[in-house]
Design a protein around this motif. Structure first.
Motif, PDB file in Angstrom:
ATOM      1  N   ARG A   4      36.988  59.513  36.277  1.00 14.39           N
ATOM      2  CA  ARG A   4      36.773  58.096  35.973  1.00 14.39           C
ATOM      3  C   ARG A   4      38.117  57.502  35.593  1.00 14.39           C
ATOM      4  N   VAL A   5      38.438  56.368  36.204  1.00 18.85           N
ATOM      5  CA  VAL A   5      39.688  55.679  35.918  1.00 18.85           C
ATOM      6  C   VAL A   5      39.360  54.223  35.628  1.00 18.85           C
ATOM      7  N   SER A   6      39.926  53.687  34.547  1.00 16.77           N
ATOM      8  CA  SER A   6      39.736  52.269  34.208  1.00 16.77           C
ATOM      9  C   SER A   6      41.074  51.636  33.884  1.00 16.77           C
ATOM     10  N   GLU A   7      41.184  50.367  34.240  1.00 17.28           N
ATOM     11  CA  GLU A   7      42.339  49.552  33.898  1.00 17.28           C
ATOM     12  C   GLU A   7      41.824  48.177  33.483  1.00 17.28           C
ATOM     13  N   SER A   8      42.512  47.553  32.532  1.00 17.63           N
ATOM     14  CA  SER A   8      42.122  46.224  32.052  1.00 17.63           C
ATOM     15  C   SER A   8      43.316  45.290  32.044  1.00 17.63           C
ATOM     16  N   ILE A   9      43.004  43.992  32.091  1.00 21.93           N
ATOM     17  CA  ILE A   9      44.025  42.964  31.988  1.00 21.93           C
ATOM     18  C   ILE A   9      43.375  41.708  31.413  1.00 21.93           C
ATOM     19  N   GLU A  10      44.162  40.902  30.744  1.00 20.57           N
ATOM     20  CA  GLU A  10      43.671  39.611  30.245  1.00 20.57           C
ATOM     21  C   GLU A  10      44.159  38.520  31.187  1.00 20.57           C
ATOM     22  N   ILE A  11      43.231  37.649  31.577  1.00 21.91           N
ATOM     23  CA  ILE A  11      43.530  36.561  32.500  1.00 21.91           C
ATOM     24  C   ILE A  11      43.155  35.251  31.820  1.00 21.91           C
ATOM     25  N   ALA A  12      44.031  34.282  31.846  1.00 27.23           N
ATOM     26  CA  ALA A  12      43.828  33.016  31.139  1.00 27.23           C
ATOM     27  C   ALA A  12      42.978  32.035  31.944  1.00 27.23           C
ATOM     28  N   VAL A  13      41.814  32.502  32.384  1.00 25.39           N
ATOM     29  CA  VAL A  13      40.808  31.655  33.026  1.00 25.39           C
ATOM     30  C   VAL A  13      39.428  32.142  32.566  1.00 25.39           C
ATOM     31  N   PRO A  14      38.409  31.285  32.633  1.00 23.52           N
ATOM     32  CA  PRO A  14      37.072  31.672  32.172  1.00 23.52           C
ATOM     33  C   PRO A  14      36.461  32.818  32.997  1.00 23.52           C
ATOM     34  N   PRO A  15      35.569  33.604  32.378  1.00 26.76           N
ATOM     35  CA  PRO A  15      34.921  34.715  33.076  1.00 26.76           C
ATOM     36  C   PRO A  15      34.238  34.310  34.379  1.00 26.76           C
ATOM     37  N   SER A  16      33.649  33.126  34.428  1.00 24.84           N
ATOM     38  CA  SER A  16      32.946  32.712  35.655  1.00 24.84           C
ATOM     39  C   SER A  16      33.913  32.587  36.826  1.00 24.84           C
ATOM     40  N   VAL A  17      35.135  32.160  36.562  1.00 22.51           N
ATOM     41  CA  VAL A  17      36.144  32.002  37.614  1.00 22.51           C
ATOM     42  C   VAL A  17      36.577  33.372  38.132  1.00 22.51           C
ATOM     43  N   VAL A  18      36.804  34.306  37.209  1.00 19.22           N
ATOM     44  CA  VAL A  18      37.226  35.650  37.598  1.00 19.22           C
ATOM     45  C   VAL A  18      36.095  36.350  38.352  1.00 19.22           C
ATOM     46  N   TYR A  19      34.876  36.196  37.865  1.00 19.56           N
ATOM     47  CA  TYR A  19      33.716  36.801  38.525  1.00 19.56           C
ATOM     48  C   TYR A  19      33.589  36.305  39.962  1.00 19.56           C
ATOM     49  N   GLU A  20      33.701  35.018  40.157  1.00 23.54           N
ATOM     50  CA  GLU A  20      33.589  34.452  41.511  1.00 23.54           C
ATOM     51  C   GLU A  20      34.657  35.021  42.441  1.00 23.54           C
ATOM     52  N   ALA A  21      35.870  35.185  41.944  1.00 19.77           N
ATOM     53  CA  ALA A  21      36.951  35.730  42.770  1.00 19.77           C
ATOM     54  C   ALA A  21      36.686  37.188  43.128  1.00 19.77           C
ATOM     55  N   VAL A  22      36.307  37.993  42.151  1.00 20.47           N
ATOM     56  CA  VAL A  22      36.102  39.425  42.385  1.00 20.47           C
ATOM     57  C   VAL A  22      34.892  39.680  43.279  1.00 20.47           C
ATOM     58  N   THR A  23      33.847  38.889  43.126  1.00 17.98           N
ATOM     59  CA  THR A  23      32.639  39.123  43.928  1.00 17.98           C
ATOM     60  C   THR A  23      32.742  38.551  45.339  1.00 17.98           C
ATOM     61  N   ASP A  24      33.805  37.838  45.624  1.00 20.89           N
ATOM     62  CA  ASP A  24      34.064  37.388  46.993  1.00 20.89           C
ATOM     63  C   ASP A  24      34.765  38.549  47.705  1.00 20.89           C
ATOM     64  N   VAL A  25      34.001  39.590  48.011  1.00 22.24           N
ATOM     65  CA  VAL A  25      34.567  40.851  48.496  1.00 22.24           C
ATOM     66  C   VAL A  25      35.342  40.700  49.800  1.00 22.24           C
ATOM     67  N   ALA A  26      35.007  39.717  50.604  1.00 28.82           N
ATOM     68  CA  ALA A  26      35.733  39.501  51.857  1.00 28.82           C
ATOM     69  C   ALA A  26      37.199  39.171  51.607  1.00 28.82           C
ATOM     70  N   ASN A  27      37.499  38.626  50.424  1.00 25.22           N
ATOM     71  CA  ASN A  27      38.866  38.230  50.089  1.00 25.22           C
ATOM     72  C   ASN A  27      39.597  39.191  49.161  1.00 25.22           C
ATOM     73  N   MET A  28      39.027  40.363  48.905  1.00 27.00           N
ATOM     74  CA  MET A  28      39.661  41.315  47.989  1.00 27.00           C
ATOM     75  C   MET A  28      41.054  41.720  48.477  1.00 27.00           C
ATOM     76  N   GLY A  29      41.290  41.649  49.763  1.00 22.14           N
ATOM     77  CA  GLY A  29      42.600  41.976  50.313  1.00 22.14           C
ATOM     78  C   GLY A  29      43.714  41.070  49.811  1.00 22.14           C
ATOM     79  N   ARG A  30      43.365  39.924  49.219  1.00 28.27           N
ATOM     80  CA  ARG A  30      44.377  39.036  48.631  1.00 28.27           C
ATOM     81  C   ARG A  30      45.117  39.719  47.491  1.00 28.27           C
ATOM     82  N   TRP A  31      44.439  40.645  46.816  1.00 25.04           N
ATOM     83  CA  TRP A  31      45.001  41.268  45.621  1.00 25.04           C
ATOM     84  C   TRP A  31      45.255  42.761  45.766  1.00 25.04           C
ATOM     85  N   SER A  32      44.394  43.442  46.470  1.00 21.09           N
ATOM     86  CA  SER A  32      44.454  44.897  46.526  1.00 21.09           C
ATOM     87  C   SER A  32      45.522  45.411  47.493  1.00 21.09           C
ATOM     88  N   PRO A  33      46.283  46.431  47.081  1.00 21.11           N
ATOM     89  CA  PRO A  33      47.239  47.033  47.999  1.00 21.11           C
ATOM     90  C   PRO A  33      46.576  47.996  48.995  1.00 21.11           C
TER      91      PRO A  33
END
Length: 161
Positions: A4-33
């Protein structure tokens, strides 16, 4: 023993905004290497992210591309998102994201977790497919990059809106 591996970060936007970005799985390539995106299996009956929703995740390493068949197991807006990834019909991993409100809901602590679900066959064949021999260490490194890119993108987009 289960890896099991976990990593955390603090982002200065509301949880709903982060949730919407992460759950848009088609666009995960914007961030993931490693993840280059996904194709959602939309049945047209129930739009939106929900448990039971299926998608094909596309990945690429320096060695070659591969795909996983994924099923959403948790979709709690602004709180939690998780999915089970399979390869060749066999369990590979559970990926999950927790979204914790900070600063009266104006910021978010995001925790990304990978839980290895591979049996002996996937442990054997996985490195041959991906070229990655130490999956836990590799995922920790790519998670750090993914979360940092997510932070930079969302804070920039949210600041300019």
């Amino acid at each position: 023993m289960e890896a099991r591996v976990s990593e955390s970060i603090e982002i200065a936007v509301p949880p709903s905004v982060v949730y919407e970005a992460v759950t848009d799985v088609a666009n995960m390539g914007r961030w993931s290497p490693e993840c280059t995106g996904a194709d959602v299996k939309d049945d047209g009956l129930r739009p939106g992210v929900r448990p039971g929703m299926k998608f094909t995740g596309h990945n690429r390493s320096a060695k070659r591309p591969w795909s996983t068949q994924c099923t959403v197991t948790a979709a709690e807006p602004g709180e939690r998102f998780a999915f089970l990834a399979r390869g060749a019909g066999l369990r590979v991993a559970i990926w999950s994201y927790r979204f914790e409100p900070l600063d009266s809901g104006q910021a978010t602590k995001v925790t990304e977790t990978w839980i290895d679900q591979r049996g002996w066959f996937m442990h054997f064949i996985g490195p041959k497919v991906s070229g990655i021999h130490d999956r836990a260490t590799h995922n920790r490194q790519t998670m750090k990059v993914t979360l940092q890119r997510l932070k930079e993108t969302l804070e920039k987009e949210h600041q300019s809106s």
